[in-house]
Scaffold this active site. Structure first.
Site, PDB file in Angstrom:
ATOM      1  N   LYS A  75      -4.563 -50.565  24.972  1.00  0.00           N
ATOM      2  CA  LYS A  75      -4.066 -49.183  24.755  1.00  0.00           C
ATOM      3  C   LYS A  75      -2.852 -48.786  25.943  1.00  0.00           C
ATOM      4  O   LYS A  75      -1.858 -48.159  25.440  1.00  0.00           O
ATOM      5  CB  LYS A  75      -5.231 -48.198  24.631  1.00  0.00           C
ATOM      6  N   TYR A 113     -13.431 -44.064  28.753  1.00  0.00           N
ATOM      7  CA  TYR A 113     -13.918 -43.557  27.616  1.00  0.00           C
ATOM      8  C   TYR A 113     -14.291 -42.101  28.049  1.00  0.00           C
ATOM      9  O   TYR A 113     -13.861 -41.354  28.710  1.00  0.00           O
ATOM     10  CB  TYR A 113     -15.227 -44.366  27.256  1.00  0.00           C
ATOM     11  N   VAL A 146     -14.160 -52.915  25.250  1.00  0.00           N
ATOM     12  CA  VAL A 146     -15.716 -53.180  24.940  1.00  0.00           C
ATOM     13  C   VAL A 146     -15.961 -54.685  24.927  1.00  0.00           C
ATOM     14  O   VAL A 146     -17.055 -55.166  24.627  1.00  0.00           O
ATOM     15  CB  VAL A 146     -16.040 -52.893  23.322  1.00  0.00           C
ATOM     16  N   SER A 189      -9.790 -52.617  24.414  1.00  0.00           N
ATOM     17  CA  SER A 189      -8.879 -51.208  24.591  1.00  0.00           C
ATOM     18  C   SER A 189      -8.131 -51.118  25.811  1.00  0.00           C
ATOM     19  O   SER A 189      -7.355 -50.305  25.654  1.00  0.00           O
ATOM     20  CB  SER A 189     -10.041 -50.073  24.669  1.00  0.00           C
ATOM     21  N   TYR A 197      -2.687 -53.396  15.392  1.00  0.00           N
ATOM     22  CA  TYR A 197      -3.797 -52.932  16.366  1.00  0.00           C
ATOM     23  C   TYR A 197      -4.997 -54.021  16.361  1.00  0.00           C
ATOM     24  O   TYR A 197      -5.360 -54.008  17.518  1.00  0.00           O
ATOM     25  CB  TYR A 197      -4.375 -51.630  15.430  1.00  0.00           C
TER      26      TYR A 197
HETATM   27  N1  GLU Z   1     -10.870 -53.171  18.994  1.00  0.00           N
HETATM   28  C1  GLU Z   1     -11.907 -52.115  19.366  1.00  0.00           C
HETATM   29  C2  GLU Z   1     -12.061 -51.340  18.144  1.00  0.00           C
HETATM   30  O1  GLU Z   1     -10.860 -50.975  17.854  1.00  0.00           O
HETATM   31  C3  GLU Z   1     -11.501 -51.529  20.657  1.00  0.00           C
HETATM   32  C4  GLU Z   1     -12.499 -50.972  21.270  1.00  0.00           C
HETATM   33  C5  GLU Z   1     -12.468 -50.772  22.596  1.00  0.00           C
HETATM   34  O2  GLU Z   1     -12.419 -51.589  23.453  1.00  0.00           O
HETATM   35  O3  GLU Z   1     -12.607 -49.571  23.111  1.00  0.00           O
HETATM   36  O4  GLU Z   1     -13.104 -50.721  17.940  1.00  0.00           O
END
Ligand code: GLU
Length: 305
Positions: A64, A241, A259, A61, A189
């Site tokens: 993002k 988060y 994650v 993430s 993605y």
């Molecule tokens: N590729 C992970 C997902 O879409 C990213 C989640 C994350 O790192 O928060 O579930």
């Protein structure tokens, strides 16, 4: 600085035992739970590393904020924010709930999966291959590392098991927040999440945002000042988060976690920080990473508030 980092790693190493490695993407299970590493790059381009700083992991993430910057560079801002909101969700990163219960059905912000699927759909390119090339070269430019690549086995593992993201993608298309081919958007993605980095790459990216989009070595403007500011603001309000509020209180530095165990932090006008520790807490943040950043913020008085 070097001694401070060595001490901080040493004193936080034991807390990794309290976390769990992410396993919902099967390939992520292979990470070593004890790993803990850090890199700081300051505004004079001094690089300090400690612990397991050579370890590679997928960005997850932390992609993002980078994709948000790209979407804002590729599109008019009002168009971007007609498709994705600006408010913290207070829900887990992969929650689908507010896509139904929100009045607008719009994803709350670009730092959660639903919002990032929307910003990914806004990346320009004549086909998927061109979008992928543009994306990878943007990540390489930000990290100043031309050898960044997608980890194929993690990408495939995530693509195979990412049905929750797939469900969100189709819902978002149905409600008019993404256009075009949903599978292509999801492919991009999953690929962005699977880009392999180390803490030095994350510190570089954090440094660029901390310097308001100007490469400190070359003086080149890579991202506009405004977009850099917006990205850091989202990192403060939504980057950790549904623990972003507590992190702002305890640490007070714009940061984004993933994650895979990474955290990219950006201290305005001072430094970029990359940390890695795949032992996660129940919200999905690196346990060791959180503690390291809290200690560093206290020791060096980095809290921006
Ligand atoms: N590729 C992970 C997902 O879409 C990213 C989640 C994350 O790192 O928060 O579930």
């Amino acid at each position: 600085m070097q001694n401070i980092l060595n001490d901080i790693i040493l004193s936080n190493k034991k807390c990794t035992a309290n976390g769990k490695v992410a396993s919902y993407i099967p390939e992520l299970k292979n990470a070593n739970i004890d790993d803990l590493g850090i890199c700081v790059i300051d505004k004079d381009n001094n690089i300090y590393c400690a612990g397991d700083y050579k370890k590679k992991f997928t960005i997850q993430s932390i992609s993002k904020p980078i994709i948000l910057a790209m979407a804002l560079m590729d599109n008019e801002w009002h168009h971007v924010f007609s498709k994705v909101g600006m408010e913290p969700s207070g829900d887990p990163f992969n929650s689908i709930m507010k896509l139904e219960t929100n009045d607008t059905k719009k994803p709350c912000n670009p730092m959660i999966n639903a919002g990032a699927i929307v910003t990914t759909a806004l990346i320009k390119g004549k086909n998927l291959q061109e979008k992928e090339e543009r994306m990878l070269s943007f990540f390489r430019k930000l990290a100043k590392n031309n050898s960044l690549e997608i980890n194929k086995s993690i990408y495939e593992s995530e693509k195979l098991t990412g049905d929750r993201n797939r469900a969100m993608g189709y819902l978002l298309k149905n409600d008019g927040f993404i256009e075009g081919d949903v599978e292509e958007t999801l492919d991009l993605y999953f690929k962005q999440c699977s880009i392999e980095v180390d803490v030095v790459d994350l510190a570089r990216i954090g440094l660029l945002f901390s310097n308001y989009g100007i490469d400190i070595e070359t003086g080149e403007r890579v991202i506009s000042e405004n977009i850099s500011r917006m990205v850091k603001t989202f990192m403060v309000t939504c980057g950790m988060y549904d623990a972003s509020g507590e992190f702002a209180l305890r640490v007070g530095i714009p940061a984004k976690s993933g994650v895979g165990g990474g955290i990219m932090a950006s201290v305005p006008r001072k430094m970029g920080i990359g940390v890695f520790g795949p032992a996660l807490d129940e919200k999905g943040n690196s346990i060791g990473g959180l503690n390291i950043l809290e200690d560093l913020s206290n020791k060096l008085e980095l809290n921006i508030f």
